[in-house]
Design an enzyme around this catalytic site. Structure first.
Site, PDB file in Angstrom:
ATOM      1  N   GLU A  73      24.616  89.638  35.560  1.00  0.00           N
ATOM      2  CA  GLU A  73      23.901  89.253  34.336  1.00  0.00           C
ATOM      3  C   GLU A  73      24.652  89.764  33.112  1.00  0.00           C
ATOM      4  O   GLU A  73      25.212  90.868  33.128  1.00  0.00           O
ATOM      5  CB  GLU A  73      22.480  89.836  34.366  1.00  0.00           C
ATOM      6  CG  GLU A  73      21.568  89.306  33.280  1.00  0.00           C
ATOM      7  CD  GLU A  73      20.108  89.681  33.560  1.00  0.00           C
ATOM      8  OE1 GLU A  73      19.659  89.474  34.707  1.00  0.00           O
ATOM      9  OE2 GLU A  73      19.453  90.195  32.645  1.00  0.00           O
ATOM     10  N   ASP A 101      23.739  89.998  29.007  1.00  0.00           N
ATOM     11  CA  ASP A 101      22.568  89.833  28.145  1.00  0.00           C
ATOM     12  C   ASP A 101      22.849  90.015  26.660  1.00  0.00           C
ATOM     13  O   ASP A 101      23.606  90.907  26.267  1.00  0.00           O
ATOM     14  CB  ASP A 101      21.496  90.888  28.479  1.00  0.00           C
ATOM     15  CG  ASP A 101      20.957  90.765  29.882  1.00  0.00           C
ATOM     16  OD1 ASP A 101      20.969  89.651  30.418  1.00  0.00           O
ATOM     17  OD2 ASP A 101      20.514  91.785  30.433  1.00  0.00           O
ATOM     18  N   GLU A 115      19.773  90.586  24.015  1.00  0.00           N
ATOM     19  CA  GLU A 115      18.325  90.687  23.929  1.00  0.00           C
ATOM     20  C   GLU A 115      17.916  91.248  22.568  1.00  0.00           C
ATOM     21  O   GLU A 115      18.503  92.231  22.095  1.00  0.00           O
ATOM     22  CB  GLU A 115      17.785  91.600  25.028  1.00  0.00           C
ATOM     23  CG  GLU A 115      18.049  91.084  26.436  1.00  0.00           C
ATOM     24  CD  GLU A 115      17.633  92.094  27.493  1.00  0.00           C
ATOM     25  OE1 GLU A 115      16.654  91.829  28.200  1.00  0.00           O
ATOM     26  OE2 GLU A 115      18.289  93.148  27.600  1.00  0.00           O
TER      27      GLU A 115
END
Length: 334
Positions: A152, A154, A156
């Site tokens: 993953e 990210d 955010e």
């Protein structure tokens, strides 16, 4: 004969001028530097359905009539989060799916195809006011293809309370899981602008050698592949996602402030979708997206812009956290 004290005349004038000069120098020190290279300008926006489709919470999404803009929101009602395991065979020409479902508040979307590298960008406008506990995200993942052992990357946006800035969290997971063995590589920043007043472009460049996180084309973080520890770099195909959801247990000041649904709905607006890269089904000769004009690592001007961000807006870096076990993050020793 009249004697004039020029020093006494100049000094009162010089002090305001000096103060003004110092003010402008300070302003320049905090002004956003040009990275000299703007990869977002090399790519045209696509319509949402050209690259993406709803993943969960369809009742919490609206698509503009021209399909270039998407609005998603979180409220106390729930949408259905559709989990599916995508099993990719060796030739990548066909895929089989196992569908399950669960309930989750908010909404999300997913790219129509997996990629093994590329440029992934979108312009996002966040909500002002009380947004504690809300997580607005734009990220790469293969969690549905490799549940419990996924990669993953990210970006955010962690909600906040009035008077405090949003925190942008970047993260990289490599063959991690959510069962306690997950090794996060969190680096967090504040922004040099208010992300609630206008759209700003956020992007990830992922190629075989590095991952670059960008805000309005300014690199804020570079995560490089290590020749001696290649297991610390994601190299399996991933999909691009966007979502808004309730992350109250940890998102705002380690969970001190939770989502307050009396302030609902919590809205995230996405536009300017840009995707370019090699899909998992592309031929071997497909060339990765370049991160700089020369095609390799960051240019000197890009690196200087990134260092400006770190110097002025870095909030947290996992490599500088002495409470973490760095035996599994050898990149911190470089």
């Amino acid at each position: 004969m009249i004697l004039i004290d020029y020093h006494s005349l100049v000094q009162p004038m010089a002090l305001p001028l000096l103060a003004c000069l110092l003010f402008h120098l300070a302003a320049l020190a905090h002004a956003q530097p040009s990275p000299g290279y703007r990869p977002s300008s090399l790519r045209r926006p696509i319509r949402f359905r050209q690259g993406y489709s709803n993943l969960w919470g369809p009742t919490h999404q609206t698509l503009s009539q021209d399909q270039y803009s998407l609005t998603m929101w979180l409220d106390r009602t729930s949408g259905t989060l559709l989990h599916f395991v995508n099993i990719l065979p060796l030739n990548l020409s066909h895929a089989s799916f196992l569908f399950t479902s669960s309930t989750c508040a908010g909404s999300g979307f997913k790219s129509n195809r997996p990629y093994r590298n590329g440029y992934f960008g979108a312009s996002i406008k966040l909500q002002s006011g009380y947004t504690a506990g809300v997580n607005t995200a734009f990220y790469l993942s293969n969690d549905q293809a490799h549940p419990g052992y996924h990669d993953e990357v990210d970006i955010e946006f962690l909600g906040t309370t009035p008077g405090k800035p949003y925190t942008v969290q970047t993260n990289v997971y490599v063959r991690g899981s959510g069962d306690g063995r997950l090794i996060g590589r969190e680096v967090r920043f504040h922004l040099w602008f208010d992300p609630t007043t206008d759209f700003h472009h956020y992007a990830i460049i992922w190629n075989p050698d590095q991952i670059i996180f960008l805000v309005d084309d300014v690199p804020i973080r570079r995560y490089a592949k290590s020749s001696s520890a290649q297991w610390t770099f994601p190299d399996r195909p991933m999909w691009m996602y966007g979502s808004i959801w309730d992350a109250s247990p940890w998102a705002t000041e380690n969970g001190k402030y939770k989502v307050e649904y009396r302030f609902e709905p919590f809205v995230a607006r996405y536009t300017g979708f840009k995707i370019e890269g090699c899909s998992a089904f592309a031929p071997a000769w497909c060339r990765p997206v370049a991160a700089s004009p020369a095609g390799g690592g960051l240019s000197a001007q890009q690196h200087a812009a990134m260092e400006w961000v770190r110097r002025n807006y870095l909030v947290y870096d996992y490599c500088e956290d002495s409470s973490k076990d760095h035996s599994q993050t050898p990149e911190c020793g470089r």
